[in-house]
Design a protein around this motif. Structure first.
Motif, PDB file in Angstrom:
ATOM      1  N   ASN A  93       1.099  -1.043   0.200  1.00  0.00           N
ATOM      2  CA  ASN A  93      -0.575  -0.232  -0.086  1.00  0.00           C
ATOM      3  C   ASN A  93       1.034   1.131   0.046  1.00  0.00           C
ATOM      4  OD1 ASN A  93      -2.267   1.916   0.079  1.00  0.00           O
ATOM      5  ND2 ASN A  93      -2.736   1.626   1.985  1.00  0.00           N
ATOM      6  N   LEU A  94       1.948   1.277   0.917  1.00  0.00           N
ATOM      7  CA  LEU A  94       2.576   2.457   1.402  1.00  0.00           C
ATOM      8  C   LEU A  94       3.227   2.385  -0.394  1.00  0.00           C
ATOM      9  CD1 LEU A  94       3.901   3.852   2.493  1.00  0.00           C
ATOM     10  CD2 LEU A  94       6.228   3.108   2.895  1.00  0.00           C
ATOM     11  N   ARG A  95       3.335   1.247  -0.956  1.00  0.00           N
ATOM     12  CA  ARG A  95       4.611   1.368  -2.428  1.00  0.00           C
ATOM     13  C   ARG A  95       3.502   1.457  -3.562  1.00  0.00           C
ATOM     14  NH1 ARG A  95       9.547   3.646  -1.659  1.00  0.00           N
ATOM     15  NH2 ARG A  95      10.771   2.002  -0.950  1.00  0.00           N
ATOM     16  N   ARG A 143       1.129  -0.262  -5.057  1.00  0.00           N
ATOM     17  CA  ARG A 143       1.575  -1.505  -5.930  1.00  0.00           C
ATOM     18  C   ARG A 143       0.035  -2.402  -5.703  1.00  0.00           C
ATOM     19  NH1 ARG A 143       7.611  -3.301  -4.385  1.00  0.00           N
ATOM     20  NH2 ARG A 143       6.509  -5.834  -5.434  1.00  0.00           N
ATOM     21  N   PHE A 144      -0.842  -2.031  -5.645  1.00  0.00           N
ATOM     22  CA  PHE A 144      -2.448  -1.849  -5.076  1.00  0.00           C
ATOM     23  C   PHE A 144      -2.764  -3.118  -5.765  1.00  0.00           C
ATOM     24  CE2 PHE A 144      -2.267   3.191  -6.021  1.00  0.00           C
ATOM     25  CZ  PHE A 144      -2.029   2.402  -4.442  1.00  0.00           C
ATOM     26  N   ALA A 145      -2.434  -3.839  -6.930  1.00  0.00           N
ATOM     27  CA  ALA A 145      -2.833  -5.370  -7.720  1.00  0.00           C
ATOM     28  C   ALA A 145      -2.336  -6.266  -6.604  1.00  0.00           C
ATOM     29  CB  ALA A 145      -2.639  -5.506  -8.984  1.00  0.00           C
ATOM     30  N   GLU A 146      -0.466  -5.832  -5.948  1.00  0.00           N
ATOM     31  CA  GLU A 146      -0.113  -7.135  -5.592  1.00  0.00           C
ATOM     32  C   GLU A 146      -1.311  -6.946  -4.206  1.00  0.00           C
ATOM     33  OE1 GLU A 146       4.207  -6.708  -6.471  1.00  0.00           O
ATOM     34  OE2 GLU A 146       3.271  -5.179  -7.243  1.00  0.00           O
ATOM     35  N   PHE A 147      -1.396  -5.528  -3.943  1.00  0.00           N
ATOM     36  CA  PHE A 147      -1.752  -4.862  -2.206  1.00  0.00           C
ATOM     37  C   PHE A 147      -3.125  -6.505  -2.509  1.00  0.00           C
ATOM     38  CE2 PHE A 147      -4.243  -1.530   0.024  1.00  0.00           C
ATOM     39  CZ  PHE A 147      -4.381  -2.415   1.163  1.00  0.00           C
ATOM     40  N   GLU A 148      -3.635  -6.160  -2.833  1.00  0.00           N
ATOM     41  CA  GLU A 148      -5.314  -6.953  -3.461  1.00  0.00           C
ATOM     42  C   GLU A 148      -4.840  -8.228  -3.319  1.00  0.00           C
ATOM     43  OE1 GLU A 148      -9.213  -7.933  -5.682  1.00  0.00           O
ATOM     44  OE2 GLU A 148      -7.247  -6.915  -6.790  1.00  0.00           O
ATOM     45  N   ALA A 149      -3.959  -8.786  -4.091  1.00  0.00           N
ATOM     46  CA  ALA A 149      -3.370 -10.374  -4.186  1.00  0.00           C
ATOM     47  C   ALA A 149      -3.138 -10.751  -2.668  1.00  0.00           C
ATOM     48  CB  ALA A 149      -2.759 -10.411  -5.348  1.00  0.00           C
ATOM     49  N   VAL A 150      -2.521 -10.535  -1.623  1.00  0.00           N
ATOM     50  CA  VAL A 150      -1.925 -10.039  -0.524  1.00  0.00           C
ATOM     51  C   VAL A 150      -3.036 -10.562   0.141  1.00  0.00           C
ATOM     52  CG1 VAL A 150       0.402  -9.932  -0.983  1.00  0.00           C
ATOM     53  CG2 VAL A 150      -0.799  -8.730   0.305  1.00  0.00           C
ATOM     54  N   ARG A 188       2.259   5.448  -8.909  1.00  0.00           N
ATOM     55  CA  ARG A 188       1.873   4.419  -7.949  1.00  0.00           C
ATOM     56  C   ARG A 188       0.556   5.170  -7.618  1.00  0.00           C
ATOM     57  NH1 ARG A 188       7.951   4.569  -5.691  1.00  0.00           N
ATOM     58  NH2 ARG A 188       7.604   6.742  -5.948  1.00  0.00           N
ATOM     59  N   THR A 189       0.253   7.141  -7.999  1.00  0.00           N
ATOM     60  CA  THR A 189      -0.748   7.740  -7.718  1.00  0.00           C
ATOM     61  C   THR A 189      -2.442   6.842  -8.165  1.00  0.00           C
ATOM     62  OG1 THR A 189       0.709   9.739  -8.495  1.00  0.00           O
ATOM     63  CG2 THR A 189      -1.333  10.353  -8.261  1.00  0.00           C
ATOM     64  N   SER A 190      -2.887   6.974  -6.983  1.00  0.00           N
ATOM     65  CA  SER A 190      -3.849   5.825  -7.168  1.00  0.00           C
ATOM     66  C   SER A 190      -4.697   7.453  -8.050  1.00  0.00           C
ATOM     67  CB  SER A 190      -4.759   6.133  -5.638  1.00  0.00           C
ATOM     68  OG  SER A 190      -4.760   7.930  -4.996  1.00  0.00           O
ATOM     69  N   PRO A 191      -5.572   6.048  -8.696  1.00  0.00           N
ATOM     70  CA  PRO A 191      -6.767   7.233  -9.578  1.00  0.00           C
ATOM     71  C   PRO A 191      -7.407   8.018  -9.217  1.00  0.00           C
ATOM     72  CG  PRO A 191      -7.399   5.023  -9.285  1.00  0.00           C
ATOM     73  CD  PRO A 191      -6.294   4.988  -8.645  1.00  0.00           C
ATOM     74  N   GLN A 192      -7.934   7.896  -8.058  1.00  0.00           N
ATOM     75  CA  GLN A 192      -8.512   8.812  -7.127  1.00  0.00           C
ATOM     76  C   GLN A 192      -8.306  10.332  -7.608  1.00  0.00           C
ATOM     77  OE1 GLN A 192      -8.125   5.605  -6.842  1.00  0.00           O
ATOM     78  NE2 GLN A 192      -9.485   4.990  -4.789  1.00  0.00           N
TER      79      GLN A 192
END
Length: 939
Positions: A626-628, A630-637, A850-854
């Motif tokens: 989450n800090l980095r 890397r949101f797709a990997e965040f969801e996977a873990v 790394r910037t979120s789309p929101q």
């Protein structure tokens, strides 16, 4: 007329006389005239004068000076000079490093001075420079010169028979005319003097094996070996050793080197295969090797002693005063080589081995790795045919990758294609993609990658063989000593010793100190030795790594995220030696390096006996990802953690896993899934009576409903979350409470309740000050500025956003991008347009993948307001359109509505017919969300 003009006239006169001298066949006179012309140059032309016209004229004259210098060097080479040119050429090249003609003169001068290795190294240097600086390869002329040196072309011999021209390079004559004796004295071979077969050079014995006709690449390594061979040996013979993994082409490189140096060792070139890694054979004993070498040198059999000491003495006595090149190939250890070393300083010894033989004192070691991708493609073209590679360039590149750029593997793959002419390159690639059969595919007759690696494996001690197999199970692309110690069930120092031993045998590679990696084919071989990844041993190994990584990431998160909630997950922290976790930057680097392996370990599954550890490791990994950003990997873990908690049936752990998953979905812009996760988490929390977890679920639901445009629901959930925290331990849940107050402030802004928003944000600031956490106070002050803008308090807003920026060292880019956008808007409202533009530029620079789309859509909408306010409606429309495109992908309705409203205004000013359509869509969204006019961003 000035001195400079007089010098220029005199320079032109010398140049004309030089041309006339060449025309009548007087090269010495031409050279003298060029020298006289160049002595007129005392510094940069028209130095100190200004203006573009003067500079251009100076550049033209400087080009003429360089041309004259190049012509003089060419004439001096034609007149038989060589070594005396090298210093001047190097000086001029230092000033003009991209001048290929100067490089060509230097390479030729070095070669004619007997410095062949330096000539080849110079070509490698200019080739690397041209690729790096200009993205081009050397010219065809320079490349031909290099190839002529490699094959000792007679065209490069003395220039006596060559015509000389100032206007261009000397025209090469036929080899017979240029050097009538050179061609007869060169080594002969089967159809090519470039690749000789067994022959006798100048009557001396030569037992070198034939070179590979299609030898390609290895230019840098060849130059490095040649340079090492020509260094002064001091006392004793010159020993140069080439080490590398099986199949990397050590022998081919050594043989090629030997032929390059053959004429420098007129008393003979001897080869001996020591059979250290030869299938079905034992390593050759030194006595047997010495006997064969002595017989080759003509020593009668009845004069050769039987004992090893006598053999060594006779060998060294026989070599005294001789210049011999000795190639000892395929050595197992130093014990095979030391008795073979001569005492004569005139001899050169080349050694190849899979291991670095550290007991060879004074040896120069050159490690050979895999080939560069470009070299692999060239090699495929050479042995498979350029036309076939050209038909399937992408498949050829994939084939080289699957072969790991290992020369042996590439040759075996091509052999498969040659034996099966109906196969396409793509078909073989598809077969090799199956890792379980890759080694079987890379075989031809008795040769195979597996057989080659097997010899290295069998040379290991049993303990190292076991370690090699276990390390193949490691989930990471690289292995550090701490995870290796956990995997091997040993101490850190013992693990490091084993890793270093495998590195010395070239069964591992090392890209940086302390980190080790497998070549892809070596890892596949290691896995083939055991039960693979599905066996009992593999499950036990994964279990040890699960415990280690849980303990290590727990320590890392304690340092990096001190405000997070502590959880008792039975992490076996005392069972393993952990890397030092004292500095945040080093700890974050460790997490970055290990992240891929951790994710692979979680994705493998098979941890049914340790679900708590799986959940804990997934939770720790999610904080880092989450800090980095890397949101797709965040969801996977998070999903891996959820599977583990569901198998346990623990309602609170299920709730926490769902809350983490909900945050990941929100980060990815999948708001409906975030709501579903939050609602299920809330249900589990209420069933288990987990008030803290219930508050977290309420805050997640408030955040997700806001993004969906359900402002009433967002307000309801967020206020419930804030009230739930009022009776809780603020210190333990401070970060979560501050985040929920920030969310409440944002929701109130959308509802036009600016005073209520300011109250919530004041509380968020107070909590963040008492219990600091990454970016919390920055976000609250930035949102406070937006509330003050809504109330028309621009000076106060400027003060708030300045406070936010003062805390930027504690925030991540995600927060700072919004802060800069709001600051730009406030600065513009206060009339500081220069500062406003600077802040906008910095905000746009910080936006990354790394910037979120929101955040991206919100920032673009805010920045667009400034341009619209100043009449730059085209730029405002562009930014609003970009915000809309980003928001529409995830149906982020709040920013969709703001974008459409801004587009309507901009399109109206530009007279575009779409303005009415944009306004209608915006109003419909505002009405659906229940957002009043007071909640809309205005100019």
């Amino acid at each position: 007329m000035g001195d400079e003009q007089l010098d220029l006239l005199e320079f032109n006169g010398h140049m004309q006389q030089a041309r006339r001298a060449v025309a009548v066949g007087q090269p010495q006179e031409a050279a003298d005239q060029l020298r006289a012309a160049l002595t007129l140059w005392r510094g940069p032309v028209m130095s100190g004068a200004g203006g573009s016209v003067v500079e251009a004229a100076g550049a033209v004259l400087e080009e003429r000076r360089l041309g004259a210098a190049e012509q003089l060097f060419e004439l001096r080479l034609a007149l038989g000079e060589a070594g005396e040119l090298i210093g001047d050429l190097r000086t001029l090249i230092a000033q003009h490093p991209l001048r290929e003609s100067l490089r060509g003169h230097l390479i030729l001068a070095l070669y004619r001075s007997g410095r062949q290795a330096e000539a080849l190294a110079e070509y490698a240097k200019v080739r690397e420079l041209l690729v790096e600086e200009l993205g081009i390869d050397p010219s065809a002329q320079l490349t031909k010169l290099y190839e002529d040196i490699l094959r000792a072309s007679p065209e490069l011999a003395g220039p006596a028979a060559r015509p000389v021209s100032v206007a261009g390079p000397p025209a090469p004559q036929p080899p017979e005319a240029a050097a009538p004796d050179a061609r007869r004295s060169a080594p002969s071979g089967a159809g090519s003097d470039r690749f000789p077969t067994l022959a006798s050079l100048h009557g001396a014995p030569c037992t070198l094996p034939p070179g590979i006709p299609d030898f390609t690449g290895r230019e840098r390594e060849l130059a490095e070996v040649l340079e090492a061979c020509r260094q002064d040996a001091g006392e004793g013979p010159r020993v140069v050793a080439i080490d590398g993994m099986g199949g990397c082409g050590k022998t081919s490189l050594a043989v090629r080197t030997a032929y390059q140096l053959a004429e420098e060792y007129p008393d003979g070139q001897l080869y001996a295969d020591l059979r250290g890694f030869t299938p079905g054979e034992k390593p050759q004993r030194p006595a047997a090797t010495l006997g064969g070498l002595l017989r080759t040198l003509g020593v009668p059999a009845d004069s050769i002693p039987d004992d090893e000491a006598g053999l060594i003495g006779l060998w060294r006595a026989t070599l005294t005063g001789r210049r011999l090149l000795l190639l000892f190939d395929n050595a197992l250890d130093a014990g095979q080589v030391l008795p073979l070393l001569p005492s004569a300083t005139e001899c050169l010894v080349l050694v190849t081995s899979r291991a670095r033989l550290l007991d060879l004192d004074g040896a120069d070691w050159i490690s050979l790795g895999v080939m560069e991708p470009g070299e692999s493609r060239v090699m495929l073209g050479e042995i498979l045919g350029d036309s076939r590679v050209a038909r399937e360039p992408e498949a050829a590149a994939e084939l080289a990758d699957l072969c790991g750029h290992l020369p042996l593997a590439l040759r075996l793959a091509v052999a498969r294609l040659r034996n099966r002419p109906r196969w396409t390159v793509r078909y073989l690639v598809e077969r090799l993609e199956d890792e379980t059969r890759r080694l079987d595919e890379l075989s031809a007759g008795e040769r195979s990658v597996a057989a080659t690696l097997s010899l290295s494996y069998k040379a290991l001690e049993p303990e190292l063989q076991a370690a090699f197999c276990l390390l193949g199970l490691h989930p990471g692309a690289e292995v550090d000593v701490y995870s290796a110690a956990a995997l091997l069930e040993t101490g850190v120092r013992d693990a490091e010793d084993m890793l270093e031993d495998l590195l010395d045998m070239h069964l591992l590679v090392q890209n940086e100190p302390g980190r080790y990696a497998f070549h892809d084919l070596v890892r596949t071989y290691a896995l083939s030795l055991g039960e693979g990844r599905g066996g009992r041993e593999a499950r036990e190994a994964d279990g040890r790594l699960l415990g280690y990584y849980t303990a290590a990431t727990e320590a890392a998160c304690t340092l990096l995220f001190p405000s997070r909630r502590r959880m008792d997950v039975d992490a076996p922290g005392t069972a393993y030696a952990l890397p030092p976790m004292r500095r945040e930057d080093r700890t974050l680097e460790w997490f970055d390096r290990e992240s891929s392996g951790i994710q692979t370990l979680l994705a493998r599954g098979g941890h049914e006996e340790s679900p708590r550890l799986v959940f804990a490791l997934a939770r720790n990994a999610s904080f880092h990802l989450n800090l980095r950003g890397r949101f797709a990997e965040f969801e996977a873990v998070c999903r891996a953690g959820l599977i583990a908690t569901r198998s346990m049936g623990d309602p609170l752990l299920i709730c926490r896993a769902l809350n983490n998953l909900g945050v990941a979905c929100w980060r990815l812009g999948r708001f409906t899934e975030a709501v579903e996760a939050g609602e299920e988490a809330l249900d589990w929390a209420r069933k288990a009576g987990g008030l803290d977890d219930e508050a977290v679920s309420l805050g997640l639901l408030g955040l997700a409903h806001y993004a969906m445009g359900n402002l009433a629901s967002a307000y309801d959930y967020t206020t419930q979350a804030v009230r739930a925290f009022q009776t809780r331990d603020v210190k333990r849940l401070a970060q979560q409470q501050a985040e929920d107050l920030n969310t409440l402030g944002t929701v109130c802004l959308a509802l036009g309740r600016h005073d209520e928003a300011a109250d919530a944000l004041h509380r968020a600031i107070e909590i963040s000050r008492m219990h600091p956490h990454s970016g919390g106070e920055v976000t609250a002050w930035t949102s406070m500025a937006l509330a003050q803008i809504g109330k028309g308090e621009f000076e106060a807003a400027h003060d708030s956003v300045t406070r936010a920026w003062a805390l930027s060292a504690t925030a991540v880019e995600e927060h700072l991008v919004l802060t800069l956008a709001v600051w730009s808007d406030v600065s513009d409202r206060l009339g500081d347009t220069r500062r406003a533009q600077e802040q906008e530029d910095r905000a746009l620079e910080l936006i990354s993948h790394r910037t979120s789309p929101q955040r991206r859509s919100r920032v673009d909408n805010i920045l667009a307001l400034r341009h619209a306010r100043n009449g730059r409606h085209e730029e405002a429309l562009r930014l609003h359109e970009r915000a809309l495109a980003c928001a529409e992908v995830m149906e982020y309705r709040v920013e969709m509505a703001h974008a459409l409203e801004g587009m309507a205004a901009a399109a109206g000013h530009l007279g575009l017919p779409a303005a009415a359509q944009y306004r209608e869509r915006a109003e419909m969204l505002f009405e659906t969300m229940g957002m009043p006019p007071e909640g809309r961003r205005t100019l």
